[in-house]
Write a protein that holds these residues in place. Structure first.
Motif, mmCIF file in Angstrom:
data_model
loop_
_atom_site.group_PDB
_atom_site.id
_atom_site.type_symbol
_atom_site.label_atom_id
_atom_site.label_comp_id
_atom_site.label_asym_id
_atom_site.label_seq_id
_atom_site.Cartn_x
_atom_site.Cartn_y
_atom_site.Cartn_z
ATOM 1 N N GLY A 242 0.768 -1.049 0.110
ATOM 2 C CA GLY A 242 0.049 -0.036 -0.088
ATOM 3 C C GLY A 242 0.808 1.283 -0.027
ATOM 4 N N ASP A 243 1.977 1.211 0.742
ATOM 5 C CA ASP A 243 2.968 2.462 0.562
ATOM 6 C C ASP A 243 4.277 1.816 0.619
ATOM 7 N N ALA A 244 4.744 1.661 -0.872
ATOM 8 C CA ALA A 244 6.023 1.070 -0.894
ATOM 9 C C ALA A 244 7.163 1.588 -0.295
ATOM 10 N N GLY A 245 7.031 3.112 -0.369
ATOM 11 C CA GLY A 245 8.001 3.901 0.246
ATOM 12 C C GLY A 245 8.769 3.666 1.489
ATOM 13 N N VAL A 246 7.693 3.009 2.514
ATOM 14 C CA VAL A 246 8.300 2.697 3.839
ATOM 15 C C VAL A 246 8.679 1.240 3.984
ATOM 16 N N ILE A 247 8.754 0.442 2.963
ATOM 17 C CA ILE A 247 8.979 -1.125 3.029
ATOM 18 C C ILE A 247 10.366 -1.292 2.353
ATOM 19 N N GLN A 248 11.070 -2.303 3.204
ATOM 20 C CA GLN A 248 12.406 -2.918 2.846
ATOM 21 C C GLN A 248 12.102 -4.343 2.687
ATOM 22 N N ASP A 257 16.802 -3.200 -3.457
ATOM 23 C CA ASP A 257 17.454 -1.986 -3.265
ATOM 24 C C ASP A 257 16.650 -0.903 -4.364
ATOM 25 N N ASP A 258 15.153 -1.313 -4.731
ATOM 26 C CA ASP A 258 14.513 -0.402 -5.449
ATOM 27 C C ASP A 258 14.165 0.927 -4.758
ATOM 28 N N ASP A 259 13.911 1.867 -5.316
ATOM 29 C CA ASP A 259 13.764 3.246 -4.851
ATOM 30 C C ASP A 259 12.164 3.474 -5.274
ATOM 31 N N PHE A 260 11.650 3.022 -4.270
ATOM 32 C CA PHE A 260 9.887 3.182 -4.258
ATOM 33 C C PHE A 260 9.596 4.528 -3.873
ATOM 34 N N ARG A 261 8.530 5.077 -4.181
ATOM 35 C CA ARG A 261 8.385 6.301 -3.970
ATOM 36 C C ARG A 261 7.340 6.245 -2.510
ATOM 37 N N PRO A 262 7.221 7.198 -1.613
ATOM 38 C CA PRO A 262 6.618 7.305 -0.665
ATOM 39 C C PRO A 262 4.999 7.591 -1.017
ATOM 40 N N GLY A 263 4.155 6.528 -0.537
ATOM 41 C CA GLY A 263 2.747 6.617 -0.856
ATOM 42 C C GLY A 263 2.308 5.755 -2.200
ATOM 43 N N ALA A 264 3.176 5.315 -2.867
ATOM 44 C CA ALA A 264 3.122 4.326 -3.993
ATOM 45 C C ALA A 264 2.309 3.294 -3.940
ATOM 46 N N VAL A 265 1.656 2.714 -4.588
ATOM 47 C CA VAL A 265 1.204 1.309 -4.592
ATOM 48 C C VAL A 265 1.861 0.657 -5.457
ATOM 49 N N GLU A 266 2.580 -0.705 -4.891
ATOM 50 C CA GLU A 266 3.294 -1.410 -5.758
ATOM 51 C C GLU A 266 2.845 -2.827 -5.822
ATOM 52 N N ARG A 267 2.906 -3.472 -7.027
ATOM 53 C CA ARG A 267 2.404 -5.066 -7.076
ATOM 54 C C ARG A 267 3.582 -5.879 -7.727
ATOM 55 N N LEU A 268 4.028 -6.619 -6.858
ATOM 56 C CA LEU A 268 5.239 -7.346 -6.988
ATOM 57 C C LEU A 268 5.256 -8.859 -7.202
ATOM 58 N N THR A 269 6.069 -9.686 -7.821
ATOM 59 C CA THR A 269 5.919 -11.139 -7.939
ATOM 60 C C THR A 269 7.492 -11.633 -7.859
ATOM 61 N N TYR A 270 7.786 -12.477 -6.893
ATOM 62 C CA TYR A 270 9.290 -13.068 -6.782
ATOM 63 C C TYR A 270 9.136 -14.397 -6.921
ATOM 64 N N THR A 271 10.086 -15.066 -7.499
ATOM 65 C CA THR A 271 10.382 -16.528 -7.841
ATOM 66 C C THR A 271 11.708 -16.883 -7.046
ATOM 67 N N LYS A 272 11.851 -18.124 -7.201
ATOM 68 C CA LYS A 272 13.142 -18.501 -6.777
ATOM 69 C C LYS A 272 14.298 -18.056 -7.187
ATOM 70 N N GLY A 273 13.976 -17.689 -8.644
ATOM 71 C CA GLY A 273 15.347 -17.210 -9.273
ATOM 72 C C GLY A 273 15.454 -15.745 -9.064
ATOM 73 N N ASP A 274 14.874 -15.109 -8.510
ATOM 74 C CA ASP A 274 15.024 -13.786 -8.021
ATOM 75 C C ASP A 274 16.239 -13.602 -6.864
ATOM 76 N N PRO A 275 16.667 -12.257 -6.790
ATOM 77 C CA PRO A 275 16.095 -11.046 -6.758
ATOM 78 C C PRO A 275 15.826 -10.384 -8.188
ATOM 79 N N GLN A 276 14.769 -10.032 -8.565
ATOM 80 C CA GLN A 276 14.634 -8.988 -9.496
ATOM 81 C C GLN A 276 13.061 -8.550 -9.511
ATOM 82 N N VAL A 277 12.656 -7.361 -10.243
ATOM 83 C CA VAL A 277 11.562 -6.670 -9.583
ATOM 84 C C VAL A 277 10.342 -7.612 -10.325
ATOM 85 N N GLY A 278 9.360 -7.659 -9.384
ATOM 86 C CA GLY A 278 8.153 -8.640 -9.958
ATOM 87 C C GLY A 278 7.446 -7.878 -10.812
#
Length: 278
Positions: A242-248, A257-278
């Motif tokens: 709901g607020d990706a800017g406050v999440i680690q 180390d994604d630079d999420f903006r405060p207040g931004a809603v982000e939808r992410l998907t991660y698999t065994k081969g990550d880290p990479q942006v979902g």
């Protein structure tokens, strides 16, 4: 009795555009049906839960968790059904008191980031300093002892080369054994046969939702500042922040180390081969 318009007939017509204007939920529902989409289709495309979509289409924004999240859901659903979200947001703000001007969301989070934190004593630095001091004292004592032996050897006519080289070796080698700082992978270690996602609210609070690869809900709620949740699945983990800017995030033992903006809603998907942006 006179023929013509009466005073009542001469009154200006009332503008019925506001009365004819559909509600936010009704406009979204009509647009979805017009495009031949089901609620499941919209939920799959937007990652918004089915229950929340039904509630918004019924003009019930309580399940969204607040006005900030409600605006984000309205924008997401409007884009999914090819509607312009701006009029819907204006309509929402007109019926819900508008955006709070004195304390907007982004400045609050920025203020929390800028505010200095109270830190306890740095015991690691103190321990390293103590080790270095002990090593230096031992080395100084050894050198001092060898100096007395050297004077005796000079008096006897012998050379002190062997004792000097022996005392120099331990002085240069021992400081290398200082314990290194732990890495990010050691802090957030994870099994190799699963995908592991650790979510921590470091700079504020945020609503989060997590699902496994079958769509089963793992968590849906508010994560307060300082709290952390860890999710595992054999294939993938789907997140909504709901607020990706406050999440680690730590994914499979590595820091994201994604630079999420405060207040931004982000939808992410991660698999065994990550880290990479979902």
């Amino acid at each position: 009795m006179s023929i013509g318009n009466s005073p009542e007939d001469e009154r200006p017509f009332e503008d019925a555009s506001e009365e004819a204007r559909p509600s936010i939920g009704r406009a979204l529902r009509q647009a979805r049906i017009a495009r031949g989409l089901t609620v499941d289709d919209v939920s799959t495309a937007t990652r918004v839960r089915i229950a929340i979509i039904h509630a918004i289409e019924a003009d019930d924004f309580t399940p969204c968790g607040g006005d900030v999240y409600a605006r984000g859901h309205i924008r997401t659903l409007a884009r999914a059904v090819r509607l312009d979200p701006a009029p819907l947001i204006e309509q929402f703000e007109a019926t819900h008191g508008g955006r709070p001007a004195p304390t907007p969301a982004a400045p609050l989070f920025e203020a929390e980031r800028i505010r200095p934190e109270r830190r306890g004593p740095n015991w690691t630095a103190a321990m390293v300093a103590a080790i270095v001091a002990v090593i230096g004292f031992v080395g100084f004592t050894a050198v001092k002892g060898d100096g007395g032996g050297t004077k005796e050897q000079v008096a006897d006519g012998t050379t002190p080369e062997a004792s000097t080289s022996a005392s120099a070796v331990p002085k240069n080698d021992k400081p290398v054994d200082i314990t290194p700082a732990p890495s990010d992978s050691a802090i957030a270690a994870a099994p190799q046969d699963k995908v592991t996602v650790q979510v921590t609210a470091t700079d504020g609070r945020s609503w989060i939702s997590a699902k496994d690869h079958n769509g089963r809900l793992l968590f849906d709620g508010l994560l307060k500042q300082g709290e952390s949740k860890t999710f595992q699945d054999s294939q993938k983990v789907n997140l909504v922040l709901g607020d990706a800017g406050v999440i680690q995030l730590y994914v499979n033992g590595k820091k994201i180390d994604d630079d999420f903006r405060p207040g931004a809603v982000e939808r992410l998907t991660y698999t065994k081969g990550d880290p990479q942006v979902g």
